[in-house]
Enzyme design. Structure first.
Site, PDB file in Angstrom:
ATOM      1  N   GLY A  80      -3.563  10.825 -12.627  1.00  0.00           N
ATOM      2  CA  GLY A  80      -3.697  10.859 -11.173  1.00  0.00           C
ATOM      3  C   GLY A  80      -2.497  11.552 -10.543  1.00  0.00           C
ATOM      4  CB  SER A  81      -0.986  11.074  -7.216  1.00  0.00           C
ATOM      5  OG  SER A  81      -2.239  11.106  -6.576  1.00  0.00           O
TER       6      SER A  81
END
Lengths: 572, 111
Positions: free
Chosen positions: A287-288
């Site tokens: 993810g981020s």
């Protein structure tokens, strides 16, 4: 003239004696010559005892010499069923000491055998109790048993050794060739009572013990990491969790905590999933947190600057017939804000500005898609597909941490690159190998793999990542008095039933380093499937803060805001 | 006379040979006894090492500190790093070293 009776008697006597001597002579020749070979073997069997000797397994200690695993000789109990008068009575007496059901012991003692194991490798306390109650037909032999005195602490790294003393998991397995003791067969002379008289040869001298390992792990840091992870697990009711603490300058592993934990002293009832080292074996979509890496690549390639303006498309952008959303509707923002606010659209645009080949090259350079080569077994290389296999959305997806599988160890190694000025270090956990006398056999020094980005780029990204903590999604990772740089990540998991992203299962993570101006710790916290709140900034960042502040205190790292004292004058 | 002397020497040699064998066996038993003693002492040493390692486990120490002595972890800001005196106090350019102080111990600090 017939012989006198006395002559006859003498003759008969002589004949008898001759016959007697003849018999003795015949027996002598039979024993000494005809049956010599066979009887020699029989005599040797009775007077000699061949024993298998094995040196103790080496110890494992942390970087301050605290014992984490060691060997000890403990008694194993056997029975001789044929020598027992009352197996039932013996079983009842032994049952409470051996902690085995009496019926089970009795069953063994009633077997028609001359030797049967009743219990192997008892606790020292059991051994002492047994020594105080000698019993006919019951005996003990000493066998080496592996002890992990700290229980579950560092269990996933240490692994464990099996009943035969061979390493089966973790460091015990990886360093089996160093840890195991010397094996030797010796012949001993024994007397008619079976007592050992003296060794027949030199081989009976004590075999050498295995080598001992000194780890880079710090027992206290490990404890703090495990304690805080457990607390987060209880709070979030997550499925699993990982915390890794590295020294970003050297790649030395300071702590590796995994939940659920297990006790390597008793693994018989556990399944392999319980002792799997998820930090190395389980790849997840980051993810981020991946945006920090993409940002570093973009800055290094000068396709972006911290002040470059990026349009946030008001939180919605279509790529390859799919829509990418941001949780915050952004208009024009700086590139630094893209990272600080964790904009998916901004990250996708950054990736597209880099292009697939350059992005792929940087991801490889940061160590993704390949093993970190840490000296622990079972490491996975993660998943990084070749650009020719990427779809139309892949460039955007990978830039925001999807369509790529990384292990927590890969991610914390990559973030260490930003912390140490741009160099990828090889993570390692064993720093020294010593022989039984304490002589140093092997010293493992920090190993540089390659330079990935310039020191200037690393400083710029660090400054942006500090903003994530001061003004962005990672506020809960802030440690009072210290500058913290890091990035949050919240990734949807793939639902194995539908093959699509799950709306309920997430991985929340935070990866960063502290102090940002002179990093001493690089750390990743991964919380797998938290219940309720699942944002990395809410479930993982607080763990980073709690571990970070305790460890910095423990290491005596100076705060960025020192307290100045007035000089004591002696007057009160 | 010479024959008697030869016989005596022969008998002595036999005695020496027998004595040597018997002494070897006696020493063998002694060595085994000492080895057994060594094993027992090594076991005791190892048991003590395991006990020390078990008792010094951080989670046990933390539990004892909290339950028995009522100790708690310092709250954020309660442990501060300060510049130790000489460089600053004397105005000299000597490099300042760091000391760790709990805020409660700081002269004039909050209690």
């Amino acid at each position: 003239m017939a012989g006198s009776p006395s002559r006859t008697r003498r003759f008969v006597l002589l004949l008898v004696l001759l016959c007697g001597f003849g018999v003795v002579l015949f027996r002598l020749v039979s024993l000494q010559v005809l049956q010599a070979a066979e009887l020699t073997v029989k005599a040797d069997r009775q007077h000699q005892k061949t024993v298998s000797l094995e040196g103790a397994r080496g110890t494992i200690v942390d970087r301050h010499g605290k014992v984490l695993a060691m060997n000890m000789d403990v008694p194993s109990v056997f029975g001789v069923p044929t020598a027992l008068d009352s197996p039932a009575q013996t079983a009842r007496t032994l049952s409470p000491v051996l902690r085995v059901r009496a019926s089970e012991l009795e069953k063994k003692l009633r077997q028609d055998r001359s030797f049967v194991w009743l219990a192997r490798k008892l606790d020292p306390e059991q051994g002492h109790r047994l020594e105080q109650m000698p019993m006919e037909g019951i005996g003990t032999v000493l066998e080496g048993r592996r002890f992990y005195p700290k229980g579950p602490l560092l269990a996933h790294v240490l692994g464990f050794a099996g009943m035969d003393g061979a390493g089966l998991e973790g460091l015990e397995r990886r360093y089996e060739s160093h840890l195991h003791g010397e094996k030797r067969v010796a012949v001993l002379q024994r007397d008619a009572l079976g007592r050992i008289v003296f060794p027949k040869d030199e081989a009976a001298q004590s075999p050498a013990s295995g080598h001992s390992l000194t780890l880079t792990i710090d027992e206290v840091i490990q404890y703090v990491a495990e304690k805080e992870l457990e607390e987060a697990m209880n709070k979030t009711r997550a499925k699993a969790g990982t915390v890794i603490v590295l020294d970003p300058q050297t790649g030395a592993l300071l702590a590796l905590a995994i939940s659920p934990r297990f006790d390597p002293n008793s693994v018989a009832a556990l399944t392999p999933g319980r002792w799997r080292n998820r930090a190395l074996t389980d790849a997840y979509e980051p993810g981020s947190t991946m945006k920090a890496i993409v940002a570093a690549a973009a800055l290094e390639e000068k396709v972006m600057k911290p002040g470059t303006m990026v349009f946030g498309e008001n939180g919605r952008m279509t790529i390859a017939n799919t829509v990418i959303h941001d949780h915050e509707k952004l208009g024009w923002v700086t590139f630094a804000q893209v990272i600080q606010k964790s904009s998916n659209i901004g990250a996708a645009k950054t990736g597209m500005a880099l292009g697939d080949q350059r992005l792929y090259r940087y991801l490889q350079a940061f160590g993704f898609g390949q093993r970190t080569e840490i000296d622990l077994p079972g490491e996975a290389g993660g998943l990084l597909r070749d650009p020719k296999d990427w779809g139309r959305r892949s460039l955007a997806s990978i830039s925001m941490g999807q369509e790529i599988g990384v292990t927590p160890m890969q991610m914390v190694s990559a973030i260490s690159v930003l912390a140490n000025g741009g160099i990828l270090m090889k993570p390692y956990v064993v720093s020294e190998v010593r022989d039984a006398q304490g002589q140093l056999l092997k010293q493992i020094d920090p190993q540089v793999k390659r330079r990935v980005i310039s020191a200037e780029t690393a400083r710029t990204v660090t400054s942006i990542l500090e903003g994530v903590v001061t003004d962005g999604t990672g506020a809960k990772a802030a440690i009072p008095g210290f500058r913290v740089a890091g990035k949050t990540g919240t990734a949807q998991k793939i639902d194995p039933r539908t093959g699509t992203y799950s709306a309920t299962q997430f991985v929340g993570s935070f990866v960063g380093f502290v102090p940002a101006d002179n990093p001493r710790l690089a750390m990743i916290v991964v919380i797998d499937e938290p219940q309720g709140e699942s944002f990395g900034g809410l479930v993982a960042a607080p763990v980073f803060r709690r571990v970070g502040e305790q460890v910095l205190n423990y290491l005596g790292v100076s705060s960025n805001e020192p307290v100045k004292l007035a000089m004591a004058t002696g007057r009160r | 006379m010479k024959k008697l002397l030869a016989v005596l020497i022969g008998v002595c040699l036999v005695f020496v040979f027998v004595w040597e064998r018997v002494d070897m066996v006696r020493l063998g038993y002694h060595i085994e006894r000492l080895k057994h003693e060594k094993i027992l002492l090594e076991r005791e040493r190892d048991e003590l090492r395991v006990k020390v390692a078990t008792l010094s486990a951080p989670d046990r120490i933390a539990k004892v500190a909290a339950d028995k002595f009522g100790m708690t972890l310092p709250q954020p800001g309660q442990v501060v790093m300060v510049q130790s005196g000489p460089a600053e106090w004397s105005g000299a350019s000597r490099q300042a070293s760091e000391v760790r102080l709990a805020k409660a111990d700081v002269p004039g600090g909050r209690r």
